[in-house]
Write an enzyme that holds these catalytic residues in place. Structure first.
Site, PDB file in Angstrom:
ATOM      1  N   GLY A  94       2.555   2.270  10.632  1.00 10.78           N
ATOM      2  CA  GLY A  94       3.494   3.373  10.428  1.00 10.78           C
ATOM      3  C   GLY A  94       4.222   3.800  11.688  1.00 10.78           C
ATOM      4  O   GLY A  94       4.882   4.834  11.711  1.00 10.78           O
ATOM      5  N   LYS A 102       0.106   4.289  -0.318  1.00  3.29           N
ATOM      6  CA  LYS A 102      -0.525   5.493   0.262  1.00  3.29           C
ATOM      7  C   LYS A 102      -0.272   6.713  -0.633  1.00  3.29           C
ATOM      8  O   LYS A 102      -0.138   6.562  -1.841  1.00  3.29           O
ATOM      9  CB  LYS A 102      -0.022   5.719   1.683  1.00  3.29           C
ATOM     10  CG  LYS A 102      -0.191   4.467   2.539  1.00  3.29           C
ATOM     11  CD  LYS A 102      -0.054   4.694   3.990  1.00  3.29           C
ATOM     12  CE  LYS A 102      -0.225   3.363   4.703  1.00  3.29           C
ATOM     13  NZ  LYS A 102      -0.089   3.476   6.153  1.00  3.29           N
ATOM     14  N   GLU A 162      -6.918   4.637   7.925  1.00  2.00           N
ATOM     15  CA  GLU A 162      -6.789   6.072   7.617  1.00  2.00           C
ATOM     16  C   GLU A 162      -8.066   6.594   6.962  1.00  2.00           C
ATOM     17  O   GLU A 162      -8.445   7.745   7.153  1.00  2.00           O
ATOM     18  CB  GLU A 162      -5.548   6.301   6.738  1.00  2.00           C
ATOM     19  CG  GLU A 162      -4.264   6.101   7.545  1.00  2.00           C
ATOM     20  CD  GLU A 162      -3.100   5.503   6.783  1.00  2.00           C
ATOM     21  OE1 GLU A 162      -3.084   5.555   5.543  1.00  2.00           O
ATOM     22  OE2 GLU A 162      -2.171   4.983   7.443  1.00  2.00           O
ATOM     23  N   SER A 218       3.567  -2.164  10.249  1.00  2.00           N
ATOM     24  CA  SER A 218       5.019  -2.215  10.396  1.00  2.00           C
ATOM     25  C   SER A 218       5.622  -3.581  10.046  1.00  2.00           C
ATOM     26  O   SER A 218       6.535  -4.063  10.711  1.00  2.00           O
ATOM     27  CB  SER A 218       5.437  -1.778  11.802  1.00  2.00           C
ATOM     28  OG  SER A 218       4.999  -0.444  12.034  1.00  2.00           O
ATOM     29  N   ASN A 274       0.860  -1.180   0.000  1.00  2.00           N
ATOM     30  CA  ASN A 274       0.000   0.000   0.000  1.00  2.00           C
ATOM     31  C   ASN A 274       0.900   1.235   0.000  1.00  2.00           C
ATOM     32  O   ASN A 274       1.503   1.555   1.015  1.00  2.00           O
ATOM     33  CB  ASN A 274      -0.884  -0.051   1.272  1.00  2.00           C
ATOM     34  CG  ASN A 274      -1.722   1.205   1.446  1.00  2.00           C
ATOM     35  OD1 ASN A 274      -1.825   2.030   0.537  1.00  2.00           O
ATOM     36  ND2 ASN A 274      -2.307   1.352   2.617  1.00  2.00           N
ATOM     37  N   GLU A 289      -5.209  -4.981  10.769  1.00  2.46           N
ATOM     38  CA  GLU A 289      -4.195  -3.949  10.954  1.00  2.46           C
ATOM     39  C   GLU A 289      -4.457  -3.200  12.262  1.00  2.46           C
ATOM     40  O   GLU A 289      -5.286  -2.282  12.300  1.00  2.46           O
ATOM     41  CB  GLU A 289      -4.243  -2.953   9.804  1.00  2.46           C
ATOM     42  CG  GLU A 289      -3.928  -3.560   8.460  1.00  2.46           C
ATOM     43  CD  GLU A 289      -3.348  -2.529   7.493  1.00  2.46           C
ATOM     44  OE1 GLU A 289      -2.230  -2.723   7.034  1.00  2.46           O
ATOM     45  OE2 GLU A 289      -4.025  -1.518   7.243  1.00  2.46           O
ATOM     46  N   HIS A 345      -9.374   1.045   4.978  1.00  2.00           N
ATOM     47  CA  HIS A 345      -8.108   1.250   5.694  1.00  2.00           C
ATOM     48  C   HIS A 345      -8.364   2.176   6.881  1.00  2.00           C
ATOM     49  O   HIS A 345      -9.212   3.072   6.811  1.00  2.00           O
ATOM     50  CB  HIS A 345      -7.085   1.870   4.734  1.00  2.00           C
ATOM     51  CG  HIS A 345      -5.710   1.868   5.322  1.00  2.00           C
ATOM     52  ND1 HIS A 345      -5.303   2.819   6.219  1.00  2.00           N
ATOM     53  CD2 HIS A 345      -4.666   1.021   5.153  1.00  2.00           C
ATOM     54  CE1 HIS A 345      -4.057   2.548   6.591  1.00  2.00           C
ATOM     55  NE2 HIS A 345      -3.649   1.463   5.959  1.00  2.00           N
TER      56      HIS A 345
HETATM   57  P1  PGA Z   1       2.938   0.246   7.571  1.00  2.00           P
HETATM   58  O1  PGA Z   1       1.481   0.454   6.951  1.00  2.00           O
HETATM   59  O2  PGA Z   1       3.481  -1.024   6.988  1.00  2.00           O
HETATM   60  O3  PGA Z   1       3.709   1.454   7.146  1.00  2.00           O
HETATM   61  O4  PGA Z   1       2.746   0.157   9.062  1.00  2.00           O
HETATM   62  C1  PGA Z   1       0.587  -0.617   6.814  1.00  2.00           C
HETATM   63  C2  PGA Z   1      -0.707  -0.136   6.223  1.00  2.00           C
HETATM   64  O5  PGA Z   1      -1.155   0.959   6.565  1.00  2.00           O
HETATM   65  O6  PGA Z   1      -1.338  -0.828   5.418  1.00  2.00           O
END
Ligand code: PGA
Length: 249
Positions: free
Chosen positions: A173, A11, A97, A213, A9, A167, A95
């Protein structure tokens, strides 16, 4: 049979030149020794170009979002048929976000899942608890509601075409990964809930990815758990070498 799927992803990162460079690096070095399905999810603006570069490779294309209508006056939005027309097979739905910054509810996400499925896209439906929810023992309750409401009204055959991504919001992140045991515990719970929404055989066939992560140095241990069938990778998918190290784990 469950598929192992690792999706990147990206983003709101990469301009078109960076995206092309990343794809070239991936295409030329992905060996697929683990027989996994790799999906890249670039921003909408790069989908067509990335789709062309992926021709002839086994890497699949996904989008990061979709609007739940066939067509109409929805300025700035993108329909599932549009995603299909540029070669997408997958789309990320819900997601954290999107849930947090764009206030997408489970009911709205249910509609997105419906439209994605109707148009032959495989949705990657994200669920996960926030830190305060984990700390107040709400993890299972939150995830149960995300699954029940988000997946409401789907037949077992439809559920088999949905990928679930667990997640934990506190791990996205942040560099903090759920331990393989913590992740496995929630994945097993998710599978149990999926069985309630369908049946045990269907639940067993559904791919459940872990995200938050994921990095080259923790992927093998995570993937070694019985209910972890893949990964949704953010930050580490933005560099060809770390994403390759993950997909070639
Ligand atoms: P990350 O993001 O690997 O940077 O933690 C995962 C995601 O948001 O799908």
């Amino acid at each position: 049979m469950r598929k192992t799927i690792v999706a990147g992803n990206w983003k709101m990162f990469t301009d078109l030149a960076e995206a092309n460079e990343l794809i070239t690096g991936l295409k030329n070095n992905f060996q697929n020794k683990n027989q996994i399905e790799v999906v890249v999810c670039p921003p909408f603006t790069h989908l067509s170009a990335v789709s062309l570069s992926l021709q002839g490779s086994s890497i699949q294309l996904g989008a990061q979002n979709v609007y739940p209508e066939e067509k109409g006056a929805y300025t700035g939005e993108i329909s599932p048929a549009m995603l299909k027309s540029v070669g997408c097979q997958y789309v990320i739905v819900g997601h954290s976000e999107r849930r947090e910054y764009f206030h997408e509810s489970n009911a709205f996400l249910n509609k997105k899942l419906q439209f994605a499925l109707q148009n032959g896209l495989t949705p990657i439906y994200c669920v996960g608890e926030k830190l305060e929810e984990r700390e107040s023992d709400q993890t299972f309750k939150v995830i149960e509601a995300q699954l029940k409401e988000g997946l409401s009204g789907f037949s077992a055959a439809q559920l088999k075409n949905i990928v679930i991504a667990y997640e934990p919001v506190w791990a996205i992140g942040t560099g903090k990964t759920a331990s393989p045991e913590q992740a496995q515990e929630v994945h097993a719970f998710i599978r149990q809930e999926l069985a309630k929404l369908s049946d045990a055989a269907t639940a067993d066939a559904i791919t459940i990815q872990y995200g938050g992560s994921v990095k080259p140095d923790n992927v093998t241990e995570l993937m070694g758990k019985p209910d972890i069938d893949g990964a949704l990778v953010g930050g580490a998918s933005l560099k060809a070498d770390s994403f390759l190290a993950i997909v070639n784990y």
